[in-house]
Every structure is written in C-alpha cells, then in structure tokens.
Design an enzyme around this catalytic site. Structure first.
Site, PDB file in Angstrom:
ATOM      1  N   GLU A 123      46.234 -12.200  10.288  1.00 37.91           N
ATOM      2  CA  GLU A 123      44.789 -12.321  10.246  1.00 37.91           C
ATOM      3  C   GLU A 123      44.339 -13.710  10.633  1.00 37.91           C
ATOM      4  O   GLU A 123      44.988 -14.704  10.302  1.00 37.91           O
ATOM      5  CB  GLU A 123      44.311 -12.046   8.816  1.00 37.91           C
TER       6      GLU A 123
ATOM      7  N   CYS B 269      40.144 -20.117  10.728  1.00 37.53           N
ATOM      8  CA  CYS B 269      41.192 -20.109   9.698  1.00 37.53           C
ATOM      9  C   CYS B 269      42.338 -19.244  10.220  1.00 37.53           C
ATOM     10  O   CYS B 269      42.145 -18.075  10.550  1.00 37.53           O
ATOM     11  CB  CYS B 269      40.615 -19.522   8.411  1.00 37.53           C
TER      12      CYS B 269
ATOM     13  N   CYS C 287      53.612 -13.826   2.774  1.00 38.95           N
ATOM     14  CA  CYS C 287      53.913 -15.116   2.141  1.00 38.95           C
ATOM     15  C   CYS C 287      54.951 -14.911   1.040  1.00 38.95           C
ATOM     16  O   CYS C 287      54.834 -13.968   0.262  1.00 38.95           O
ATOM     17  CB  CYS C 287      52.639 -15.718   1.550  1.00 38.95           C
TER      18      CYS C 287
ATOM     19  N   CYS D 238      51.893 -16.404  -5.834  1.00 35.72           N
ATOM     20  CA  CYS D 238      50.746 -16.800  -6.660  1.00 35.72           C
ATOM     21  C   CYS D 238      50.048 -15.556  -7.216  1.00 35.72           C
ATOM     22  O   CYS D 238      49.856 -14.577  -6.487  1.00 35.72           O
ATOM     23  CB  CYS D 238      49.766 -17.640  -5.853  1.00 35.72           C
TER      24      CYS D 238
ATOM     25  N   CYS E 268      46.521 -14.116  -5.614  1.00 37.27           N
ATOM     26  CA  CYS E 268      46.381 -14.035  -4.156  1.00 37.27           C
ATOM     27  C   CYS E 268      46.885 -12.701  -3.620  1.00 37.27           C
ATOM     28  O   CYS E 268      48.011 -12.288  -3.921  1.00 37.27           O
ATOM     29  CB  CYS E 268      47.169 -15.177  -3.520  1.00 37.27           C
TER      30      CYS E 268
ATOM     31  N   GLY F 116      50.217 -17.056   4.428  1.00 36.38           N
ATOM     32  CA  GLY F 116      51.457 -17.813   4.537  1.00 36.38           C
ATOM     33  C   GLY F 116      51.400 -19.214   3.968  1.00 36.38           C
ATOM     34  O   GLY F 116      50.340 -19.747   3.677  1.00 36.38           O
TER      35      GLY F 116
ATOM     36  N   SER G  23      47.064 -26.276   4.281  1.00 41.89           N
ATOM     37  CA  SER G  23      46.970 -26.192   2.827  1.00 41.89           C
ATOM     38  C   SER G  23      48.313 -25.709   2.293  1.00 41.89           C
ATOM     39  O   SER G  23      48.898 -24.764   2.819  1.00 41.89           O
ATOM     40  CB  SER G  23      45.862 -25.193   2.478  1.00 41.89           C
TER      41      SER G  23
ATOM     42  N   LEU H 113      45.912 -26.942  -6.105  1.00 43.54           N
ATOM     43  CA  LEU H 113      46.298 -27.397  -7.451  1.00 43.54           C
ATOM     44  C   LEU H 113      46.222 -26.235  -8.438  1.00 43.54           C
ATOM     45  O   LEU H 113      47.208 -25.875  -9.077  1.00 43.54           O
ATOM     46  CB  LEU H 113      45.366 -28.552  -7.859  1.00 43.54           C
ATOM     47  N   ASN H 114      45.035 -25.698  -8.596  1.00 38.10           N
ATOM     48  CA  ASN H 114      44.810 -24.428  -9.299  1.00 38.10           C
ATOM     49  C   ASN H 114      45.132 -24.396 -10.788  1.00 38.10           C
ATOM     50  O   ASN H 114      45.035 -23.334 -11.416  1.00 38.10           O
ATOM     51  CB  ASN H 114      45.565 -23.284  -8.611  1.00 38.10           C
TER      52      ASN H 114
ATOM     53  N   CYS I  45      39.145 -16.548   1.058  1.00 39.86           N
ATOM     54  CA  CYS I  45      40.449 -17.095   0.644  1.00 39.86           C
ATOM     55  C   CYS I  45      41.168 -16.138  -0.281  1.00 39.86           C
ATOM     56  O   CYS I  45      40.588 -15.649  -1.244  1.00 39.86           O
ATOM     57  CB  CYS I  45      40.265 -18.380  -0.167  1.00 39.86           C
TER      58      CYS I  45
HETATM   59  N1  SAH Z   1      49.590 -20.876   1.174  1.00 36.12           N
HETATM   60  C1  SAH Z   1      48.684 -21.958   1.301  1.00 36.12           C
HETATM   61  C2  SAH Z   1      47.541 -21.661   2.252  1.00 36.12           C
HETATM   62  C3  SAH Z   1      46.941 -20.296   2.227  1.00 36.12           C
HETATM   63  S1  SAH Z   1      46.052 -19.896   0.777  1.00 36.12           S
HETATM   64  C4  SAH Z   1      48.157 -22.378  -0.058  1.00 36.12           C
HETATM   65  O1  SAH Z   1      48.369 -21.670  -1.031  1.00 36.12           O
HETATM   66  O2  SAH Z   1      47.556 -23.436  -0.141  1.00 36.12           O
HETATM   67  C5  SAH Z   1      44.545 -20.806   1.016  1.00 36.12           C
HETATM   68  C6  SAH Z   1      43.764 -21.105  -0.258  1.00 36.12           C
HETATM   69  O3  SAH Z   1      43.267 -19.901  -0.849  1.00 36.12           O
HETATM   70  C7  SAH Z   1      44.585 -21.795  -1.348  1.00 36.12           C
HETATM   71  O4  SAH Z   1      43.916 -22.931  -1.825  1.00 36.12           O
HETATM   72  C8  SAH Z   1      44.680 -20.730  -2.432  1.00 36.12           C
HETATM   73  O5  SAH Z   1      44.812 -21.314  -3.714  1.00 36.12           O
HETATM   74  C9  SAH Z   1      43.377 -19.992  -2.253  1.00 36.12           C
HETATM   75  N2  SAH Z   1      43.363 -18.644  -2.817  1.00 36.12           N
HETATM   76  C10 SAH Z   1      44.368 -17.777  -2.907  1.00 36.12           C
HETATM   77  N3  SAH Z   1      43.963 -16.629  -3.475  1.00 36.12           N
HETATM   78  C11 SAH Z   1      42.635 -16.783  -3.748  1.00 36.12           C
HETATM   79  C12 SAH Z   1      41.638 -15.925  -4.315  1.00 36.12           C
HETATM   80  N4  SAH Z   1      41.923 -14.691  -4.707  1.00 36.12           N
HETATM   81  N5  SAH Z   1      40.381 -16.420  -4.446  1.00 36.12           N
HETATM   82  C13 SAH Z   1      40.091 -17.671  -4.024  1.00 36.12           C
HETATM   83  N6  SAH Z   1      40.980 -18.502  -3.452  1.00 36.12           N
HETATM   84  C14 SAH Z   1      42.254 -18.064  -3.328  1.00 36.12           C
HETATM   85 FE1  SF4 Z   2      51.048 -17.780  -0.484  1.00 32.30          FE
HETATM   86 FE2  SF4 Z   2      48.983 -19.499  -0.606  1.00 32.30          FE
HETATM   87 FE3  SF4 Z   2      48.688 -16.926  -1.382  1.00 32.30          FE
HETATM   88 FE4  SF4 Z   2      50.134 -18.608  -2.851  1.00 32.30          FE
HETATM   89  S1  SF4 Z   2      47.916 -18.759  -2.446  1.00 32.30           S
HETATM   90  S2  SF4 Z   2      50.729 -16.509  -2.297  1.00 32.30           S
HETATM   91  S3  SF4 Z   2      51.093 -19.864  -1.295  1.00 32.30           S
HETATM   92  S4  SF4 Z   2      49.123 -17.638   0.663  1.00 32.30           S
END
Ligand code: SAH
Ligand code: SF4
Length: 353
Positions: A95, A108, A115, A119, A122, A166, A198, A222-223, A339
């Site tokens: 995508e 983006c 991936c 997390c 995600c 990814g 990122s 960071l999260n 995201c």
């Molecule tokens: N894998 C990398 C980049 C892709 S994710 C990473 O994790 O940084 C891009 C961003 O989307 C990251 O900051 C991630 O924390 C955020 N993200 C993932 N799932 C999300 C969701 N359900 N709602 C909002 N942001 C999310």
């Molecule tokens: Fe992968 Fe980023 Fe999603 Fe975490 S937030 S599963 S590192 S794409």
C-alpha cells in the site's frame, strides 16, 4: 549483450549498476541517458525513451522489466487522501497513500510486504512478514503515485514518509539505496529533508543509519512511557529495551538542520494518562526532538479504544510545556488509509465499509 541479472528491474538501479549492466561495449554516456530517463524524466515505459536507439531499446525490453508497480485498486477518501493497492512483479501487493495538503503533498510508502514486528495496536502486524521490498519497489511507489497525481519528483511539494507497511530498519540496505535514488539531484531530486523513516526501535540499526552519508530523517515510535508498558504494546521491546533505545537516540548524529521526531499512539486508558505524559517528558526532555500524538486509528482485531479529543488535548498540554508537541490529524480513516490501518486484504475493506 546486456548482462542479465535474474529478477533485476531497471527502476532501483543506481548509475553504477546501469554501467555494469550495459558493459564495456556500449558507449559510456548510454548508462547516463538511461538513468536520466528512469529518474529525471520518470518514464512509465521504455518506448518513451526516444533518446535511445531503437535496437538498444528492443534488447533492453527483452532482458529487463522497468519494474514500476501497477495499481490494483485506488480508494479515494472524502478528505482527499488516496490509498493505492500496488501490485509488484511477483503479484504481491503493498500500500501507498497520498495525502494532499495546501502547501505540500505527502506520499506514505511501504518498506516491506507485511511486518514482522508484532505491535498490538497495528493492523499490518496481523499479516506477519511476507518479504522485504527491493530498492526499486520502494522508489517505484513514489514514482507511481507522483505520476498518477501530476507531481514531479524534484517538486518541492513532495514529502515522502516510510510509514506504510513494514519496519524500514529491518530492510535498511534497500531503504538506504532507495533514499540515494530518491534524493539524487541528477535524478528524482527530492531533498533529504523531505524524506522520513519511522522505526519501532531496532537499536543497532539506528546506529547504522546514523553512519550513512545520505539518509532520511528519523522518527521513532515511542508509544509508551515505561519499559513494562512498552513491552506489552510492542513486544520488540523485550529484545531492544526502552532504556537502550533512548541511549541510541541520545547518541544519534543529527545533522545541523535536523530534530528527532517521536510518535506516540494514544490508547484510551492504557498509555494516555497525565502521569504517562509526565513520564514521556522525562524520557525526552534532554533530546533535540518533537513529539507527534496519534489518537488510535481503530480496526478489526485491534483490542484498544481511541481516547476522546479532550484527553488527547490534555496530554498535549502537559508535553508542550517542555517540547514541541503536535496532534496528527487522522487522514483517510474512511478508506482504511490512516496509520496502522494498512492491511493488504482489499476484500476486508469491502466487507467493513
Ligand atoms: N514500522 C514503522 C513504520 C510504520 S508504522 C513504525 O512502527 O514506526 C507508522 C506509524 O503508525 C507508527 O508510529 C505506529 O506507531 C503508528 N501506528 C500503528 N498502528 C496504529 C494505529 N492503529 N493507530 C494509529 N497509529 C498507528
Ligand atoms: Fe510493524 Fe510499525 Fe505496525 Fe509495529 S507499528 S507492527 S513496527 S508497521
């Protein structure tokens, strides 16, 4: 004869790759002509390269694919965001998302198919990893989306963020090669200041990225505000501890114009309290950085809720006393383009819409 390298596409080759592909029989300027057509003119078809002799083009067509992706689907959001499901040479799909704004257009892109980082908030995580993208497939997403929307690489409106599917630091060599191609002033010509990757925090790769001469800006997801909380939300923290991640950030060699960006997905009742905000301030206060807050974009199979706007605002106010902090507005939630919502199964979208 051209050197045929199995599975190699033209998009993704640097000038040195093209020179070795063409070999000593071709005149030396030929590689430069081809490079110019691929990246500065951004042709969609080899037949468009009228500067190359017909016989040479035919030979090239037989031995090599250009390697640009094809769109399988395009989804248009009511807010102007466009999500593309792009088909690669092996029929896998990734995508890419275009987010037009008044003063810039952000593309983006993905760095992997799926991936491997698990997390818990995600959607992409649910796919697991299928494979890394090649440098050409990373660059191809930008070329495709730019072309479809009448944008040109060197156009200073374009921003690129590797925040799609990814974990870019688990595909660092290809990401760096793609960055060299995207930024070359003789080619696509996007400034290094306008490309960001990122990461979920692959500590040794952060140091390696810092050594690269040409590299994108760095954002860190960071999260969480404590080691335990992060371990629960981002299990990668068991391997790369939060404390070590913060050390790697402190040591990261920022360029004079650069700040680190941290991203923080707010999950209702999990990591969004005032106490969390104060701990985040303590973690970040001696770094040259800013923080972006993202209220969770919901999705099927994501066991968290989105905090209400008042909570997000209160969190921001606490952070703001110590460092710049912005709330990222969700883009394209209605088409599952925001995201963390990218999951390549288009039928899901139809069912859920
Ligand atoms: N894998 C990398 C980049 C892709 S994710 C990473 O994790 O940084 C891009 C961003 O989307 C990251 O900051 C991630 O924390 C955020 N993200 C993932 N799932 C999300 C969701 N359900 N709602 C909002 N942001 C999310
Ligand atoms: Fe992968 Fe980023 Fe999603 Fe975490 S937030 S599963 S590192 S794409």
């Amino acid at each position: 004869m051209l050197q045929v390298l199995e599975g190699q596409t033209l998009v993704g080759m640097e000038i040195s790759d093209l020179r070795s592909l063409l070999g000593p029989k071709e005149p030396t300027y030929r590689a430069r002509q081809l490079y110019d057509a691929l990246y500065r003119k951004q042709v969609a078809d080899l037949s468009e390269i009228s500067s190359l002799p017909q016989a040479f083009r035919n030979q090239l067509l037989k031995s090599h694919a250009l390697g640009l992706p094809e769109a399988e689907h395009r989804y248009d959001s009511s807010d102007g965001t466009r999500r593309y499901l792009l088909r690669l040479e092996d029929n896998r799909t990734v995508e890419a998302v275009l987010m037009p704004e008044e003063s810039r257009d952000t593309i983006c892109i993905s760095s992997q198919v799926g991936c491997p980082v698990d997390c818990k908030f995600c959607l992409t995580a649910l796919m697991g990893l299928e494979r890394n993208l090649t440098a050409g497939e990373i660059v191809g997403q930008v070329l495709y989306v730019a072309r479809e929307n009448g944008l040109k690489g060197g156009d200073s409106r374009i921003n690129v963020v590797m925040m799609g599917m990814g974990e870019p630091l688990l595909n660092l060599n290809n990401v760096l090669k793609a960055t060299r191609l995207l930024t070359d002033p003789d080619g696509i010509g996007i400034s290094q200041k306008r490309i960001t990757i990122s990461t979920s925090g692959i500590v040794p790769k952060i140091a390696e990225l810092g050594q690269a001469e040409v590299r994108p800006k760095l954002a860190i997801s960071l999260n969480a505000s404590t080691e335990e909380q992060r371990r629960a939300l981002m299990p990668i923290t068991r391997k790369y501890h939060l404390a070590d991640l913060m050390q790697a950030c402190k040591r990261y060699p920022l360029r004079p114009w650069e700040k680190l960006t941290f991203e923080y997905v707010l999950l209702e009742g999990v990591n969004d309290s005032d106490a969390d905000a104060r701990r985040v301030v303590r973690l970040l206060s001696n770094l040259n950085c800013k923080l972006n807050l993202i209220a969770l974009n919901p999705g099927p199979g994501i066991p968290f809720e989105t905090p209400d706007p008042g909570r997000v605002h209160a969190f921001q106010q606490i952070i703001r006393r110590s460092l710049p902090c912005f709330i990222r507005k969700p883009r394209g939630r209605d088409i599952f383009a925001a995201c963390g919502q990218l999951k390549r199964v288009s039928t899901d979208l139809v069912r859920l819409a």
